[in-house]
Write a protein that holds these residues in place. Sequence first.
Motif, PDB file in Angstrom:
ATOM      1  N   CYS A   1       0.807  -1.228   0.000  1.00 25.35           N
ATOM      2  CA  CYS A   1       0.000   0.000   0.000  1.00 25.35           C
ATOM      3  C   CYS A   1       0.834   1.269   0.000  1.00 25.35           C
ATOM      4  O   CYS A   1       0.275   2.370   0.172  1.00 25.35           O
ATOM      5  CB  CYS A   1      -0.946   0.005   1.197  1.00 25.35           C
ATOM      6  N   SER A   2       2.140   1.180  -0.171  1.00 24.99           N
ATOM      7  CA  SER A   2       2.930   2.417  -0.251  1.00 24.99           C
ATOM      8  C   SER A   2       4.215   2.166  -1.033  1.00 24.99           C
ATOM      9  O   SER A   2       4.693   1.037  -1.167  1.00 24.99           O
ATOM     10  CB  SER A   2       3.280   2.950   1.143  1.00 24.99           C
ATOM     11  N   LEU A   3       4.753   3.268  -1.533  1.00 29.42           N
ATOM     12  CA  LEU A   3       6.148   3.303  -1.980  1.00 29.42           C
ATOM     13  C   LEU A   3       6.846   4.173  -0.945  1.00 29.42           C
ATOM     14  O   LEU A   3       6.503   5.337  -0.765  1.00 29.42           O
ATOM     15  CB  LEU A   3       6.255   3.933  -3.373  1.00 29.42           C
ATOM     16  N   LEU A   4       7.777   3.582  -0.215  1.00 28.16           N
ATOM     17  CA  LEU A   4       8.376   4.239   0.934  1.00 28.16           C
ATOM     18  C   LEU A   4       9.867   4.439   0.669  1.00 28.16           C
ATOM     19  O   LEU A   4      10.558   3.484   0.325  1.00 28.16           O
ATOM     20  CB  LEU A   4       8.175   3.317   2.148  1.00 28.16           C
ATOM     21  N   PHE A   5      10.330   5.675   0.810  1.00 28.30           N
ATOM     22  CA  PHE A   5      11.752   5.930   0.530  1.00 28.30           C
ATOM     23  C   PHE A   5      12.193   7.196   1.212  1.00 28.30           C
ATOM     24  O   PHE A   5      11.381   8.029   1.615  1.00 28.30           O
ATOM     25  CB  PHE A   5      11.970   6.019  -0.996  1.00 28.30           C
TER      26      PHE A   5
END
Length: 254
Positions: free
Chosen positions: A248-252
Motif C-alpha cells: 500500500c505504499s512506496l516508501l523511501f
Amino acid sequence: MWIALTREVSPTLGACELTHLARDPIDVARARRQHVAYEEALGSLGCEVNRLPPLPDHPDAVFVEDTALVLPEVAVVLRPGAASRRGETASVAKALPAWRPTLALEGPGSVDGGDLLALGKTVYVGRSGRSDEAGAEELRRQLVPWGYRVERVALSGCLHLKSAVTRVGPETLLLNPAWVDPAPFASWQRIEVAPEEPHAANALRVGELLLYPEAYPATRRRLEAAGCRVLPLDLSELAKAEGAVTCCSLLFEA
Ligand code: CIR
C-alpha cells in the motif's frame, strides 16, 4: 525525511485481481478506514504521506508498490504483469521525478513491485506469474549502470516475492520457507513465520518499527522475541484483495 506515496482505495476494489485467494466480498468503506489508519500510522512514524491521484476505475490502484521500484539513487517505473493494472503507472511516473532520476520499463516483459526485494546492492526478483524473464532482464539492464545486480528467486504458492520474504531488521529477514527457498538469503539472519500463518511474511519496516497485520499474532510473538518492535494494524479487507502492508505504499528517503 521519509516519503510514502499512497493512493486511496478505489470504489471498485471488490473487482480486484486475485491469484491465490477465493473471492470474498470486500467492505470497501471498511477497507478505506483501514487504509486511512495505515496512512496515519506512517504519518505518526514521521513519514510525509503523499497521495497519488485517485484511480476509481482501477480496482487494485491502492497497491502502489507494484508500480515502481525506488532505490536510493534511482527509481524505475515498472510494467505490472496484470494487464488490468498497467494504467496505474502513469501517475507514478509523473510523481517520482520530484525525488529521483526516473527510468521506466518499456516492455514487452513485466515486473510487479511486490516481486522486488532490494537488499543493499542486490535486487531480488520473484519468479511469479506477474514478473517474467523479459521484465527481469530489462530491469537488470537498467540497474547495472547504477551498480546493482539483479537475482531471480523461485517462488511457489504465493502471489509475490514479498508475500514470502521481507526485511525486518538491519540484518534480519522474515520468511515463509514453504513459499520461497531460503538459500539465496543464507547470509541473513532469518525468522520464519509460524506455520499456521503462511501469509505472515509481509512486514513494512519504517525506521526501527514494523507495521504489521494484527492477523498474525503467533508470528508477531516470534518477531518480538527477536527484538523487533511491532505496530499492529487491522488490514483485513485489503487482505481479501491479496494486499498486505508493503503493497500500500512506496516508501523511501527524500
Ligand atoms: C493484485 O492481484 O495485483 C492485487 N489484488 C494485490 C496486489 C498486492 N500487491 C503486493 O503485494 N505488492
